[in-house]
Design a protein around this motif. Structure first.
Motif, mmCIF file in Angstrom:
data_model
loop_
_atom_site.group_PDB
_atom_site.id
_atom_site.type_symbol
_atom_site.label_atom_id
_atom_site.label_comp_id
_atom_site.label_asym_id
_atom_site.label_seq_id
_atom_site.Cartn_x
_atom_site.Cartn_y
_atom_site.Cartn_z
ATOM 1 N N GLY A 38 0.822 -1.203 0.000
ATOM 2 C CA GLY A 38 0.000 0.000 0.000
ATOM 3 C C GLY A 38 0.856 1.252 0.000
ATOM 4 N N TRP A 39 1.923 1.237 0.787
ATOM 5 C CA TRP A 39 2.837 2.376 0.858
ATOM 6 C C TRP A 39 3.557 2.559 -0.488
ATOM 7 N N VAL A 40 4.052 1.464 -1.055
ATOM 8 C CA VAL A 40 4.757 1.543 -2.342
ATOM 9 C C VAL A 40 3.821 2.059 -3.433
ATOM 10 N N ALA A 41 2.567 1.570 -3.442
ATOM 11 C CA ALA A 41 1.606 1.996 -4.461
ATOM 12 C C ALA A 41 1.325 3.485 -4.382
ATOM 13 N N GLU A 42 1.319 4.050 -3.184
ATOM 14 C CA GLU A 42 1.026 5.468 -3.025
ATOM 15 C C GLU A 42 2.251 6.352 -3.281
ATOM 16 N N ILE A 43 3.410 5.930 -2.845
ATOM 17 C CA ILE A 43 4.603 6.768 -2.920
ATOM 18 C C ILE A 43 5.363 6.572 -4.230
ATOM 19 N N VAL A 44 5.555 5.337 -4.644
ATOM 20 C CA VAL A 44 6.350 5.042 -5.850
ATOM 21 C C VAL A 44 5.458 4.832 -7.066
ATOM 22 N N GLY A 45 4.295 4.211 -6.866
ATOM 23 C CA GLY A 45 3.381 3.997 -7.977
ATOM 24 C C GLY A 45 2.806 2.603 -8.004
ATOM 25 N N ARG A 46 1.664 2.469 -8.709
ATOM 26 C CA ARG A 46 1.000 1.161 -8.804
ATOM 27 C C ARG A 46 1.879 0.147 -9.545
ATOM 28 N N PHE A 90 -5.624 -0.669 -9.031
ATOM 29 C CA PHE A 90 -5.071 -0.437 -10.363
ATOM 30 C C PHE A 90 -6.151 -0.595 -11.438
ATOM 31 N N VAL A 91 -6.926 -1.680 -11.340
ATOM 32 C CA VAL A 91 -7.972 -1.945 -12.332
ATOM 33 C C VAL A 91 -9.041 -0.854 -12.297
ATOM 34 N N SER A 92 -9.416 -0.412 -11.093
ATOM 35 C CA SER A 92 -10.418 0.640 -10.961
ATOM 36 C C SER A 92 -9.956 1.930 -11.632
ATOM 37 N N GLU A 93 -8.659 2.204 -11.579
ATOM 38 C CA GLU A 93 -8.120 3.457 -12.103
ATOM 39 C C GLU A 93 -7.878 3.426 -13.606
ATOM 40 N N ILE A 94 -7.775 2.243 -14.203
ATOM 41 C CA ILE A 94 -7.522 2.178 -15.645
ATOM 42 C C ILE A 94 -8.775 1.816 -16.438
ATOM 43 N N SER A 95 -9.893 1.490 -15.738
ATOM 44 C CA SER A 95 -11.087 0.977 -16.414
ATOM 45 C C SER A 95 -12.081 2.084 -16.733
ATOM 46 N N GLU A 96 -12.851 1.850 -17.778
ATOM 47 C CA GLU A 96 -14.006 2.700 -18.054
ATOM 48 C C GLU A 96 -15.122 2.362 -17.073
ATOM 49 N N ASP A 97 -15.972 3.338 -16.763
ATOM 50 C CA ASP A 97 -17.025 3.137 -15.777
ATOM 51 C C ASP A 97 -17.936 1.967 -16.138
ATOM 52 N N ARG A 98 -18.249 1.798 -17.418
ATOM 53 C CA ARG A 98 -19.240 0.803 -17.823
ATOM 54 C C ARG A 98 -18.748 -0.636 -17.683
ATOM 55 N N ILE A 99 -17.429 -0.860 -17.669
ATOM 56 C CA ILE A 99 -16.898 -2.225 -17.561
ATOM 57 C C ILE A 99 -16.021 -2.405 -16.329
ATOM 58 N N ARG A 100 -16.028 -1.423 -15.445
ATOM 59 C CA ARG A 100 -15.152 -1.470 -14.275
ATOM 60 C C ARG A 100 -15.422 -2.703 -13.410
ATOM 61 N N GLY A 101 -16.698 -3.028 -13.212
ATOM 62 C CA GLY A 101 -17.045 -4.181 -12.383
ATOM 63 C C GLY A 101 -16.609 -5.492 -13.009
ATOM 64 N N THR A 102 -16.815 -5.632 -14.304
ATOM 65 C CA THR A 102 -16.426 -6.861 -14.991
ATOM 66 C C THR A 102 -14.927 -7.088 -14.908
ATOM 67 N N LEU A 103 -14.148 -6.032 -15.168
ATOM 68 C CA LEU A 103 -12.694 -6.168 -15.080
ATOM 69 C C LEU A 103 -12.252 -6.458 -13.654
ATOM 70 N N GLY A 104 -12.936 -5.849 -12.676
ATOM 71 C CA GLY A 104 -12.601 -6.117 -11.282
ATOM 72 C C GLY A 104 -12.877 -7.555 -10.890
ATOM 73 N N ALA A 105 -13.933 -8.151 -11.466
ATOM 74 C CA ALA A 105 -14.289 -9.536 -11.138
ATOM 75 C C ALA A 105 -13.306 -10.546 -11.713
ATOM 76 N N ILE A 106 -12.515 -10.135 -12.716
ATOM 77 C CA ILE A 106 -11.511 -11.046 -13.275
ATOM 78 C C ILE A 106 -10.504 -11.450 -12.202
ATOM 79 N N LEU A 107 -10.281 -10.585 -11.215
ATOM 80 C CA LEU A 107 -9.399 -10.906 -10.091
ATOM 81 C C LEU A 107 -9.805 -12.222 -9.447
ATOM 82 N N SER A 108 -11.112 -12.377 -9.192
ATOM 83 C CA SER A 108 -11.613 -13.594 -8.559
ATOM 84 C C SER A 108 -11.513 -14.788 -9.495
ATOM 85 N N ILE A 109 -11.803 -14.568 -10.777
ATOM 86 C CA ILE A 109 -11.750 -15.679 -11.742
ATOM 87 C C ILE A 109 -10.345 -16.262 -11.820
ATOM 88 N N THR A 110 -9.355 -15.404 -11.996
ATOM 89 C CA THR A 110 -7.990 -15.906 -12.153
ATOM 90 C C THR A 110 -7.470 -16.547 -10.868
#
Length: 464
Positions: A60-68, A116-136
């Motif tokens: 969490g610290w690295v993601a905020e200070i250095v980057g995702r 990371f996924v929330s920040e790079i996704s379009e609003d209309r597909i944000r949930g679908t891309l987020g759910a890929i986390l669980s699938i993989t």
């Protein structure tokens, strides 16, 4: 999507656990130090959450200070190190190290990738891309069960190492999150990054230009970093003290407890012992693969529905479904203990527990990770996500660590009834307090969190 390859690797390490615990307990153990005890096997099962807790703080610290991107690369290096350790493991200490490093990578994965996924996704597909986390992740668990039951100990390790190398190298070529770059006042790089993730050519569409303008407006009130402060931007307490932010934090804190308190976490960890305790006649390997396959189907169903029916509906249906399955399992186990003839109902344990993991995967197993970055203001997002994930892994550790002791003392039926009550409480909370975020921009979600529909106050106090 490349970042989610790390969740597959983490799932593989989870799937590795159940079959190899039995191997380490047998005379065929690959450890030169000899056979492990049941107590040591319990610590192997739960010690990975220690790494998860450490990862939430560090990644969490690295993601905020250095980057995702830097946080993703740290996850890749840690995963690679964990499987190198298990390849040369000769004693219990090295197995513990493997589990802690694997847990660190897993904790980092669930900390950084939803953000990371929330920040790079379009609003209309944000949930679908987020759910890929669980699938993989669930593909990794099922793959781990299959590989470990049918291939030898070292072959599985080499396969995992190949995945780790692929992920680590691939991350080197990913652009940084555009929203993160906007918060750091790197607008040119942010626009190039956004163009990459939207697949835009040099002639941007009006939709792309509108999105760039929205990001600029959203992050326009953030002052540039002070060169004298080492470019570190610190939150002021006033950033947290407005109604939408406080309500969003409360929702995140509570929904992150849904998954570990549903019963699915100890189920995956102690699949063999749970089915033995329940009276099932199926072989442990068969049970494990059925549970993993059902969980994968649930996560796939979630990805297909999360942007159609909405987050709130999935959470309510999932919570109530888990409550029913846990209650049925608890009742079956209780009747089995008191001596009721259940010979015609031997199918109930595998059916109800498979149903529980399926319904968990549809909603409470992944939707909280999707909602969390959606309802938090960008400036407080990293800080709150870090502490909510710390809470998640702490609760998961306590549940997994104390599950065998509580079952031994009070019976499996008592534990399953307790999980059922927790799921009913979760559904009640979602119905009355959680807003729907499907397809909504951050501004619309903020307005929904403010019940009085007042404009969100400008956040002007920040320490640099």
């Amino acid at each position: 999507m490349l970042p989610n390859l790390s969740t597959l690797i983490y799932g593989l390490s989870i799937g590795w656990l159940s079959p190899n615990l039995e191997l380490l307990l047998s005379a065929d153990t690959p450890l030169s130090s000899g056979v492990i005890t049941r107590s040591e096997a319990g610590w192997i099962g739960s010690i990975g959450t220690v790494g998860c807790v450490l990862a939430v703080l560090i990644c969490g610290w690295v993601a905020e200070i250095v980057g995702r991107k830097a946080a993703l690369m740290l996850i890749g290096v840690t995963q690679l190190a964990s499987w190198v350790v298990v390849l040369f493991a000769s004693d219990l200490t090295m197995i513990y190290t493997f589990r802690i490093l694997g847990g660190f990578a897993g904790g980092g994965t669930f900390s950084v990738i939803p953000l990371f996924v929330s920040e790079i996704s379009e609003d209309r597909i944000r949930g679908t891309l987020g759910a890929i986390l669980s699938i993989t992740c669930n593909i990794g668990i099922l793959l781990g069960f299959i590989l470990c039951y049918y291939l030898d100990y070292f072959t599985v390790t080499y396969i995992a190492l190949a995945f780790c190398i692929l992920f680590s190298v691939g991350c080197m070529f990913l652009p940084e999150s555009p929203q993160y770059l906007f918060t750091k006042e790197k607008k040119d790089r942010a626009i190039r990054s956004l163009r990459f993730y939207r697949g835009e050519a040099d002639n941007e569409s009006s939709k792309f230009i509108s999105e760039v303008a929205r990001f600029k407006e959203m992050h326009g009130n953030v002052p540039p970093p002070n060169p004298d402060s080492g470019r570190r931007v610190q939150l002021h307490i006033k950033d947290l003290l407005n109604k939408p932010t406080l309500k969003g934090i409360l929702i995140c804190v509570i929904v992150m407890m849904f998954h570990p308190m549903s019963g699915s976490v100890p189920l995956i960890t102690y699949t063999d012992s749970i089915f033995r305790e329940s009276g099932s006649d199926l072989p442990p390997a068969t049970c494990a693969m059925i549970v993993a396959a059902i969980q994968l189907l649930g996560s796939y169903a979630s990805s297909m529905t999360v942007d159609k029916v909405g987050r709130k509906v999935l959470l309510v249906v999932s919570s109530l479904g888990c409550a029913i399955c846990a209650a049925i399992m608890g009742t079956y186990t209780f009747l089995n203990v008191v001596g009721v003839d259940l010979s015609f109902f031997k199918w109930i344990p595998v059916t109800t527990l498979s149903g529980l993991v399926f319904i968990t995967a549809i909603g409470i197993g992944i939707v909280p990770f999707i909602i969390m970055p959606e309802i938090l203001e960008p400036r407080v997002r990293g800080f709150v996500v870090t502490w909510c994930l710390l809470e998640f892994h702490t609760v998961a550790f306590l549940v997994v660590n104390f599950f065998p002791t509580v079952v031994e003392r009070f019976g499996l039926y008592s534990v399953m009834w307790f999980f059922s009550c927790c799921c009913v409480a979760a559904a009640t909370f979602v119905i009355f307090y959680v807003p729907e975020t499907k397809g909504k921009s951050f501004e619309e979600i903020t307005e929904a969190l403010d019940s009085e529909k007042k404009p969100v106050p400008k956040r002007t106090s920040i320490d640099v």
